[in-house]
Scaffold this motif. Structure first.
Motif, PDB file in Angstrom:
ATOM      1  N   LEU A   1       0.843  -1.190   0.000  1.00 39.55           N
ATOM      2  CA  LEU A   1       0.000   0.000   0.000  1.00 39.55           C
ATOM      3  C   LEU A   1       0.880   1.240   0.000  1.00 39.55           C
ATOM      4  O   LEU A   1       1.641   1.475   0.941  1.00 39.55           O
ATOM      5  CB  LEU A   1      -0.925  -0.010   1.219  1.00 39.55           C
ATOM      6  CG  LEU A   1      -1.810  -1.272   1.307  1.00 39.55           C
ATOM      7  CD1 LEU A   1      -1.246  -2.251   2.334  1.00 39.55           C
ATOM      8  CD2 LEU A   1      -3.243  -0.928   1.645  1.00 39.55           C
TER       9      LEU A   1
ATOM     10  N   VAL B   1      -6.868   4.194   1.524  1.00 39.52           N
ATOM     11  CA  VAL B   1      -6.259   3.279   2.494  1.00 39.52           C
ATOM     12  C   VAL B   1      -6.518   3.712   3.932  1.00 39.52           C
ATOM     13  O   VAL B   1      -6.235   2.961   4.869  1.00 39.52           O
ATOM     14  CB  VAL B   1      -4.738   3.151   2.250  1.00 39.52           C
ATOM     15  CG1 VAL B   1      -4.465   2.593   0.861  1.00 39.52           C
ATOM     16  CG2 VAL B   1      -4.035   4.481   2.452  1.00 39.52           C
TER      17      VAL B   1
ATOM     18  N   CYS C   1      -3.864   3.490   7.907  1.00 35.82           N
ATOM     19  CA  CYS C   1      -3.761   2.249   7.138  1.00 35.82           C
ATOM     20  C   CYS C   1      -3.203   1.133   8.010  1.00 35.82           C
ATOM     21  O   CYS C   1      -3.713   0.004   8.008  1.00 35.82           O
ATOM     22  CB  CYS C   1      -2.879   2.471   5.916  1.00 35.82           C
ATOM     23  SG  CYS C   1      -2.713   1.025   4.857  1.00 35.82           S
TER      24      CYS C   1
END
Length: 237
Positions: free
Chosen positions: A28, A73, A104
């Motif tokens: 991510l 995210v 996140c």
């Protein structure tokens, strides 16, 4: 809302001897660090989901990955929709936006991702991530800076791995001053408290007769020992 792009990923890994992996990983944040991690994991044969909040960046990288998606995210529900709770590990590679990085990480931990690795920007950020339960916290800029400094200060050190507690595995280039002697002549254990693991000669790894083999120019030693002892060895190399 997550929007997935299915890429072609026609890149050649250039590593025919690497055994394929079987893991399922999410990365991510697709800056330089995150993109590199995701590419390497995919080249190693793992299933990789590359995620970024910036849809334009996702469009740019769409051909680089088999699975790439744009998603918020910071939103745990968006992470859940991606099925990240079923992944083996996730890497939070978001660098500049600390809010996204922290939220996140928190979301991934709540979803029960077994291993969450996170990029940190500072010691204070590191402490926050530790309290959130990050399994591994990395400082890419700091770590590469240390490696560059060591390489410049010790040009004969070709590579090293820190084992913790001040112990290192080090690959050393040999100077002309020790060629024609043997490893046994160096008395690594007796004089320096350093253990020889192997002698490298080109692509060959000599282990059985490493202490009695005559050293040649271009040979390399793979040794393990404490940093202070390795520095003492440097004086004769």
């Amino acid at each position: 809302m997550a929007k997935e792009k299915t890429g072609g990923n026609g890149r050649e890994s250039g590593r025919p001897d690497v055994k394929p992996g079987h893991g399922k990983f999410a990365v991510l944040g697709l800056g330089n660090f995150g993109t590199t991690v995701a590419q390497q994991l995919e080249e190693l044969g793992n299933e990789v989901l590359a995620v970024d909040e910036d849809e334009e960046r996702v469009n740019t990288l769409a051909e680089e990955f088999t699975h790439i998606v744009s998603a918020d995210v910071r939103d745990e529900r968006a992470l859940e929709e991606l099925g990240l709770g079923d992944f083996d590990a996730a890497v939070v590679a978001i660098g500049e936006n600390l809010e996204s990085n922290i939220l996140c990480t928190l979301g991934l931990k709540h979803l029960g991702v077994p291993r969450v690795w996170v990029k940190a920007k500072s010691p204070a950020h590191h402490r926050i991530l530790s309290k959130l339960g990050a399994d591994r916290i990395v400082h890419p800029e700091f770590e590469i800076g240390v490696r560059v400094a060591y390489s410049l200060n010790y040009p004969f050190v070709l590579d090293y791995i820190s084992l913790g507690s001040d112990y290192f595995v080090v690959e050393l280039a040999l100077s002309e001053t020790v060629t024609d002697s043997t490893v046994g002549d160096l008395e690594l254990e007796e004089r320096f408290g350093i253990e020889l693991l192997a002698l490298k000669r080109g692509d060959e790894l000599i282990r059985d007769e490493k202490t009695v083999t005559a050293l040649r120019e271009g040979d390399r030693l793979v040794v393990v020992g404490k940093q202070v002892h390795l520095r003492a060895l440097a004086d004769i190399l």
